[in-house]
Enzyme design. Structure first.
Site, PDB file in Angstrom:
ATOM      1  CB  CYS A 130      60.916 -59.625 -13.011  1.00 21.37           C
ATOM      2  SG  CYS A 130      61.872 -58.276 -13.751  1.00 21.37           S
ATOM      3  N   GLY A 180      63.777 -60.748 -10.124  1.00 16.36           N
ATOM      4  CA  GLY A 180      63.477 -59.327  -9.985  1.00 16.36           C
ATOM      5  C   GLY A 180      64.549 -58.394 -10.490  1.00 16.36           C
ATOM      6  CD  GLU A 181      66.466 -54.108 -12.953  1.00 20.64           C
ATOM      7  OE1 GLU A 181      66.892 -55.086 -13.576  1.00 20.64           O
ATOM      8  OE2 GLU A 181      67.205 -53.198 -12.545  1.00 20.64           O
ATOM      9  CD  GLU A 210      63.506 -70.070  -8.195  1.00 19.03           C
ATOM     10  OE1 GLU A 210      64.596 -69.961  -8.786  1.00 19.03           O
ATOM     11  OE2 GLU A 210      62.509 -70.573  -8.698  1.00 19.03           O
ATOM     12  CB  SER A 260      70.826 -57.686 -18.419  1.00 20.37           C
ATOM     13  OG  SER A 260      71.068 -58.403 -17.240  1.00 20.37           O
ATOM     14  CG  LEU A 261      74.432 -54.668 -23.885  1.00 23.51           C
ATOM     15  CD1 LEU A 261      73.905 -53.439 -23.184  1.00 23.51           C
ATOM     16  CD2 LEU A 261      75.917 -54.494 -24.204  1.00 23.51           C
ATOM     17  CG  HIS A 262      70.933 -60.216 -22.271  1.00 22.69           C
ATOM     18  ND1 HIS A 262      72.120 -60.620 -21.703  1.00 22.69           N
ATOM     19  CD2 HIS A 262      70.053 -60.157 -21.234  1.00 22.69           C
ATOM     20  CE1 HIS A 262      71.957 -60.807 -20.392  1.00 22.69           C
ATOM     21  NE2 HIS A 262      70.724 -60.521 -20.086  1.00 22.69           N
ATOM     22  CB  SER A 281      72.709 -58.198 -12.255  1.00 28.75           C
ATOM     23  OG  SER A 281      72.340 -58.486 -13.579  1.00 28.75           O
ATOM     24  CB  CYS A 292      64.205 -64.094 -17.797  1.00 24.84           C
ATOM     25  SG  CYS A 292      64.186 -63.976 -16.003  1.00 24.84           S
ATOM     26  CG  ASN A 303      70.802 -71.915 -17.223  1.00 22.28           C
ATOM     27  OD1 ASN A 303      70.911 -73.087 -16.950  1.00 22.28           O
ATOM     28  ND2 ASN A 303      71.632 -70.984 -16.851  1.00 22.28           N
TER      29      ASN A 303
HETATM   30  N1  SAH Z   1      66.852 -58.185 -13.408  1.00 27.59           N
HETATM   31  C1  SAH Z   1      68.268 -58.167 -13.347  1.00 27.59           C
HETATM   32  C2  SAH Z   1      68.855 -59.171 -12.394  1.00 27.59           C
HETATM   33  C3  SAH Z   1      68.255 -60.529 -12.343  1.00 27.59           C
HETATM   34  S1  SAH Z   1      68.539 -61.551 -13.753  1.00 27.59           S
HETATM   35  C4  SAH Z   1      68.854 -58.314 -14.729  1.00 27.59           C
HETATM   36  O1  SAH Z   1      68.121 -58.638 -15.654  1.00 27.59           O
HETATM   37  O2  SAH Z   1      70.059 -58.080 -14.869  1.00 27.59           O
HETATM   38  C5  SAH Z   1      70.285 -61.904 -13.615  1.00 27.59           C
HETATM   39  C6  SAH Z   1      70.942 -62.279 -14.943  1.00 27.59           C
HETATM   40  O3  SAH Z   1      70.477 -63.577 -15.400  1.00 27.59           O
HETATM   41  C7  SAH Z   1      70.634 -61.303 -16.061  1.00 27.59           C
HETATM   42  O4  SAH Z   1      71.774 -61.002 -16.815  1.00 27.59           O
HETATM   43  C8  SAH Z   1      69.620 -62.072 -16.855  1.00 27.59           C
HETATM   44  O5  SAH Z   1      69.505 -61.587 -18.157  1.00 27.59           O
HETATM   45  C9  SAH Z   1      70.179 -63.481 -16.783  1.00 27.59           C
HETATM   46  N2  SAH Z   1      69.247 -64.528 -17.190  1.00 27.59           N
HETATM   47  C10 SAH Z   1      67.906 -64.523 -17.139  1.00 27.59           C
HETATM   48  N3  SAH Z   1      67.402 -65.671 -17.651  1.00 27.59           N
HETATM   49  C11 SAH Z   1      68.466 -66.432 -18.018  1.00 27.59           C
HETATM   50  C12 SAH Z   1      68.614 -67.716 -18.626  1.00 27.59           C
HETATM   51  N4  SAH Z   1      67.557 -68.463 -18.930  1.00 27.59           N
HETATM   52  N5  SAH Z   1      69.862 -68.153 -18.875  1.00 27.59           N
HETATM   53  C13 SAH Z   1      70.933 -67.411 -18.550  1.00 27.59           C
HETATM   54  N6  SAH Z   1      70.861 -66.199 -17.982  1.00 27.59           N
HETATM   55  C14 SAH Z   1      69.645 -65.705 -17.730  1.00 27.59           C
HETATM   56 FE1  SF4 Z   2      64.481 -61.624 -15.783  1.00 31.53          FE
HETATM   57 FE2  SF4 Z   2      66.125 -59.589 -15.152  1.00 31.53          FE
HETATM   58 FE3  SF4 Z   2      64.614 -59.512 -17.381  1.00 31.53          FE
HETATM   59 FE4  SF4 Z   2      63.487 -59.312 -14.980  1.00 31.53          FE
HETATM   60  S1  SF4 Z   2      64.872 -57.875 -15.924  1.00 31.53           S
HETATM   61  S2  SF4 Z   2      62.748 -60.513 -16.712  1.00 31.53           S
HETATM   62  S3  SF4 Z   2      64.753 -60.716 -13.796  1.00 31.53           S
HETATM   63  S4  SF4 Z   2      66.275 -60.961 -16.946  1.00 31.53           S
END
Ligand code: SAH
Ligand code: SF4
Length: 394
Positions: free
Chosen positions: A130, A192-193, A104, A247-249, A224, A137, A325
């Site tokens: 990924c 993907g990463e 996508e 991506s800390l979260h 990212s 995700c 989301n």
């Molecule tokens: N793999 C990389 C880049 C792709 S994901 C990464 O994880 O950073 C891009 C961003 O979207 C990341 O910060 C990821 O954590 C976030 N993301 C993934 N699923 C999501 C969701 N359901 N709602 C909001 N952000 C999301």
């Molecule tokens: Fe999704 Fe990024 Fe986590 Fe892979 S690393 S599962 S793309 S949030």
């Protein structure tokens, strides 16, 4: 709206020129017995005129055009489905790769704000699936399929660049605003990463950055990452001024491991040490993405922990709060009050932060959602006639 459209027949046997830097294209032309300036002409046609067909390259001899058409391709992806949000500010496509894999890409359009010009940001995928399995995700839930080639990454950007060139976008309800006809920003936030596919991603970024080619400024590109320490350090040595988002979260390992399995391999201390090295080497700010999951990581205690974790990075840290989301997993975004409270606490710790505006709330804009739905529709003949239900964007 979902539409099917075919752009070209993919061919794995032909050489995909989108994966080559100008230097590599010149070498390939030399091997064909052609002078280097022919490669520069082709590069110009691909990245300045955005053509998809060798036949259109009118300053090339006909025999060379025919030879190229037999031997090479300008991208090997096919649009299988497309969604536009009602306000037309978010457009999402599902692309089929030459081997049938699906990925996508998203185009996000921003009207001009407070004197700044309009923006057109492409969000690209770096892999099919990924390997990191983050629980919130949609892509993470698919598992890993394969890395994308540099050409497959570049193709996603060019698709939207052509679309905007052919039909410039103007924000509705803003009379007098300039239409936008080109891509201004690129984010590697699709499937993907990116740092797991390091070489191909860097190759794609260099191709897109090349002044002789697409000429997108590195400062307008954002990588990212889930936080791979070696990749972060490597990136700091590239001399390419791209932005880094981590991506800390979650503010501690225990909580982070619940949603991000990668934490068991790379604890937060290692990720932050790599960020410190990155900042020391580049003097650039790092964005920390924080997906807010109601009742999971949005408490005041979490906000204080996050503030303490990042305060040592001072002005080099910026937090981007992202209300989650909805995907198949059962997470909810917090309400505006909880988000406000979370952000205020970060400010108290001196940590700058912002909240990501929701986009495309009537399409499956969180990456992985469109593909998940598409695959389900292919399997179920009954569902195939349905259009997309409302969903929220990332
Ligand atoms: N793999 C990389 C880049 C792709 S994901 C990464 O994880 O950073 C891009 C961003 O979207 C990341 O910060 C990821 O954590 C976030 N993301 C993934 N699923 C999501 C969701 N359901 N709602 C909001 N952000 C999301
Ligand atoms: Fe999704 Fe990024 Fe986590 Fe892979 S690393 S599962 S793309 S949030």
């Amino acid at each position: 709206m979902i539409r099917g459209r075919t752009t070209r027949e993919p061919s794995a046997a032909r050489r995909d020129l989108l994966g080559l830097t100008l230097k590599q294209l010149e070498e390939w032309f030399r091997e064909l017995g052609e002078p280097a300036y022919r490669a520069r002409q082709v590069y110009n046609w691909i990245y300045k005129h955005l053509v998809t067909d060798f036949a259109a390259m009118s300053n090339l001899p006909l025999s060379l055009r025919e030879h190229l058409a037999r031997e090479a391709t300008i991208g090997q992806v096919t649009v299988r489905s497309e969604q536009h949000s009602k306000d037309d500010r978010t457009r999402k496509i599902l692309l089929e790769l030459a081997d049938g894999r699906l990925i996508e890409s998203v185009l996000m359009l921003y009207p001009p704000l407070r004197g700044s010009s309009a923006r057109a940001t492409v969000c690209v995928s770096s892999q099919a699936g990924c390997a990191f399995g983050c629980t919130f995700c949609a892509t993470g839930q698919m598992g890993f399929e394969r890395h994308l080639s540099a050409g497959e990454i570049v193709a996603q950007v060019l698709h939207f660049a052509r679309e905007l060139r052919a039909a410039p976008w103007r924000a509705r309800g803003l009379p007098g605003s300039q239409p936008i006809d080109h891509i201004t920003n690129l984010v590697l936030m699709g499937m993907g990463e990116p740092l797991h596919n390091y070489d191909n991603v860097m190759q794609a970024l260099r191709i897109l950055n090349s002044p002789e080619g697409f000429n997108l400024g590195a400062r307008h590109m954002t990588v990212s990452t889930v936080g791979l320490p070696q990749g972060i350090r490597r990136l700091s040595q590239e001399g390419l001024q791209v932005n880094l988002a981590i991506s800390l979260h979650a503010p501690n390992d225990e909580l982070r491991a619940q949603t991000m399995p990668v934490t068991r391999k790379y604890p937060l201390a290692e990720v932050l040490a790599a960020c410190q090295d990155y900042i020391a080497a580049t003097r650039r700010q790092v964005t920390f993405e924080y997906v807010l999951l109601a009742g999971v990581n949005d408490s005041p205690v979490c906000a204080h922990q996050l503030g303490e974790l990042l305060a040592p990075l001072k002005q080099y840290a910026h937090v981007n709060c992202i209300p989650v989301n909805k995907t198949a997993a059962d997470y909810r975004p917090p309400g505006p009050e909880a988000i406000r409270r979370f952000r205020d606490i970060l400010f108290q710790h001196g940590v700058s932060n912002s909240v990501r505006a929701e986009r495309g709330d009537d399409i499956d804009a969180a990456c992985g959602q469109l593909r998940t739905r598409f695959v389900a529709q292919q399997r179920s003949p009954l569902a195939r006639s349905n259009t997309a239900e409302p969903a929220r964007s990332r």
